[in-house]
Design a protein around this motif. Structure first.
Motif, PDB file in Angstrom:
ATOM      1  N   GLN A 150       0.820  -1.231   0.000  1.00 46.30           N
ATOM      2  CA  GLN A 150       0.000   0.000   0.000  1.00 46.30           C
ATOM      3  C   GLN A 150       0.846   1.269   0.000  1.00 46.30           C
ATOM      4  O   GLN A 150       0.341   2.350  -0.299  1.00 46.30           O
ATOM      5  N   ILE A 180      -1.900  -4.269  -7.909  1.00 50.44           N
ATOM      6  CA  ILE A 180      -2.951  -3.252  -8.035  1.00 50.44           C
ATOM      7  C   ILE A 180      -4.223  -3.669  -7.301  1.00 50.44           C
ATOM      8  O   ILE A 180      -4.935  -2.828  -6.764  1.00 50.44           O
ATOM      9  N   LYS A 181      -4.460  -4.966  -7.265  1.00 49.22           N
ATOM     10  CA  LYS A 181      -5.613  -5.454  -6.516  1.00 49.22           C
ATOM     11  C   LYS A 181      -5.488  -5.043  -5.039  1.00 49.22           C
ATOM     12  O   LYS A 181      -6.454  -4.688  -4.383  1.00 49.22           O
ATOM     13  N   GLU A 182      -4.264  -5.062  -4.541  1.00 45.51           N
ATOM     14  CA  GLU A 182      -4.022  -4.663  -3.149  1.00 45.51           C
ATOM     15  C   GLU A 182      -3.908  -3.158  -2.986  1.00 45.51           C
ATOM     16  O   GLU A 182      -4.186  -2.622  -1.922  1.00 45.51           O
ATOM     17  N   ASN A 183      -3.452  -2.501  -4.045  1.00 43.83           N
ATOM     18  CA  ASN A 183      -3.205  -1.063  -3.977  1.00 43.83           C
ATOM     19  C   ASN A 183      -3.668  -0.401  -5.277  1.00 43.83           C
ATOM     20  O   ASN A 183      -2.871  -0.160  -6.188  1.00 43.83           O
ATOM     21  N   PRO A 184      -4.968  -0.099  -5.354  1.00 46.94           N
ATOM     22  CA  PRO A 184      -5.543   0.389  -6.617  1.00 46.94           C
ATOM     23  C   PRO A 184      -5.024   1.763  -7.050  1.00 46.94           C
ATOM     24  O   PRO A 184      -5.318   2.195  -8.164  1.00 46.94           O
ATOM     25  N   LYS A 185      -4.238   2.423  -6.207  1.00 45.43           N
ATOM     26  CA  LYS A 185      -3.739   3.753  -6.583  1.00 45.43           C
ATOM     27  C   LYS A 185      -2.453   3.697  -7.404  1.00 45.43           C
ATOM     28  O   LYS A 185      -1.952   4.726  -7.844  1.00 45.43           O
ATOM     29  N   ASN A 191      -4.983   2.534 -14.436  1.00 48.18           N
ATOM     30  CA  ASN A 191      -3.679   2.517 -13.755  1.00 48.18           C
ATOM     31  C   ASN A 191      -2.498   2.682 -14.715  1.00 48.18           C
ATOM     32  O   ASN A 191      -1.370   2.896 -14.281  1.00 48.18           O
ATOM     33  N   VAL A 195      -4.510  -5.727 -15.662  1.00 49.01           N
ATOM     34  CA  VAL A 195      -4.277  -4.409 -15.070  1.00 49.01           C
ATOM     35  C   VAL A 195      -5.343  -3.445 -15.598  1.00 49.01           C
ATOM     36  O   VAL A 195      -5.514  -3.324 -16.807  1.00 49.01           O
ATOM     37  N   PRO A 196      -6.086  -2.779 -14.693  1.00 49.43           N
ATOM     38  CA  PRO A 196      -7.111  -1.839 -15.170  1.00 49.43           C
ATOM     39  C   PRO A 196      -6.494  -0.701 -15.986  1.00 49.43           C
ATOM     40  O   PRO A 196      -5.402  -0.221 -15.667  1.00 49.43           O
TER      41      PRO A 196
END
Ligand SMILES: [Zn+2]
Length: 311
Positions: free
Chosen positions: A60, A82-87, A132, A128-129
């Motif tokens: 995070q 990214i699943k854990e930290n979407p930012k 991001n 990956v979205p």
């Protein structure tokens, strides 16, 4: 996991498949901003997590990921992070971005090569979205805290390969453009997997890196090289030798399978001659993915044959 004496970065040994000094991720910490260059495969995410913890960080706490290229040994962990930290902001070459959003093609081609070993080698690769992803073409600057990294387009190993240049530290993070050499060694092994290998482009990428006059290179496989000119000269020679070997095997009239076997045997023998300790030679032979390199050079040699005008 120790910061090199003369480097502001932390080398994280991902201990891939239980083997130290196979895949390195670089941790950048500057002015409260934390980033990774090439977080590695999804299979080593717990090793990465432990290394971050040793540096007082959690997933995070990461702000950015810089990808030299999208091959699974460099970028496979991104979706899970990214699943854990979407930012997380992810910087990647524009030709690779779509395969990060939809890794199905990447996984299908790796699956053909590795079969049931896929999960053990690379783990669970997640998409990956789009939001991001920051697609780069080369020439852009990515700022991490007080550090600027210039993206340098460096095709040859892959058509979507970038190097990242920190002019302040005169350090070039070159991914797989500079081959496979464990920090402290002089033995060098190319990594030439299909489908993009191109020797002309590769040599031009090496020219572009040298033109920066770097004090050191950081290789994903594995760590620093402190004499870039000598390293690159050795590397060019080895790359040319491997390509010539692949071409002569292609022209020998042997079946591709037989020729591939000969390529792997020749390169393994050369490695055993070039590296004194047997265990170290086996380390290169395992990490080199020699048959994969044969397939990449074979494809390149065939492309060249096709483009040659008929006489
Ligand atoms: Zn690699």
């Amino acid at each position: 996991m120790t910061p090199s004496a003369n480097s502001p970065y932390t080398t994280i040994d991902l201990n891939w498949t239980g083997r130290p000094k196979s895949i390195a991720s670089a941790l950048i910490q500057s002015d409260g901003v934390n980033a990774l260059i090439d977080p590695g495969p999804a299979s080593t995410i717990e090793t990465l997590r432990a290394a971050l913890a040793q540096n007082g960080l959690a997933v995070q706490d990461l702000h950015a990921i810089l990808l030299t290229h999208i091959h699974l040994d460099h970028a496979g962990a991104v979706g899970a992070l990214i699943k854990e930290n979407p930012k997380l902001d992810v910087f990647v070459h524009e030709f690779g971005a779509k395969h990060m959003m939809d890794p199905s093609k990447l996984l299908a081609s790796a699956g053909r090569l590795y079969g049931e070993k896929m999960d053990f080698l690379y783990g669970n690769v997640l998409p990956v979205p789009e939001e991001n992803l920051f697609a780069l073409a080369g020439g852009e600057t990515v700022t991490i805290g007080k550090k600027d990294f210039t993206a340098l387009y460096t095709p040859g190993h892959a058509s979507h390969h970038l190097a990242f240049w920190d002019a302040g530290e005169r350090t070039a993070f070159v991914g797989d453009v500079g081959g496979i050499t464990v920090e402290g060694d002089t033995f060098i092994m190319p990594a030439t997997p299909p489908p993009d290998v191109d020797l002309d482009l590769w040599n031009k990428s090496l020219d572009a890196i040298l033109a920066l006059q770097p004090a050191r290179l950081f290789l994903t496989h594995f760590g620093y090289q402190h004499n870039p000119a000598a390293h690159i000269a050795r590397y060019r020679k080895k790359l040319a030798e491997w390509t010539a070997l692949a071409k002569s095997l292609l022209e020998s009239g042997k079946s591709e399978e037989e020729a591939g076997k000969e390529f792997v045997e020749a390169v393994a023998a050369e490695t055993r001659r070039g590296v004194s300790a047997a265990s170290e030679a086996e380390h290169y032979i395992f990490n080199g993915g020699l048959y994969l390199s044969w397939l990449g050079l074979l494809r390149y040699a065939k492309k060249q044959e096709k483009s040659r005008p008929a006489s």
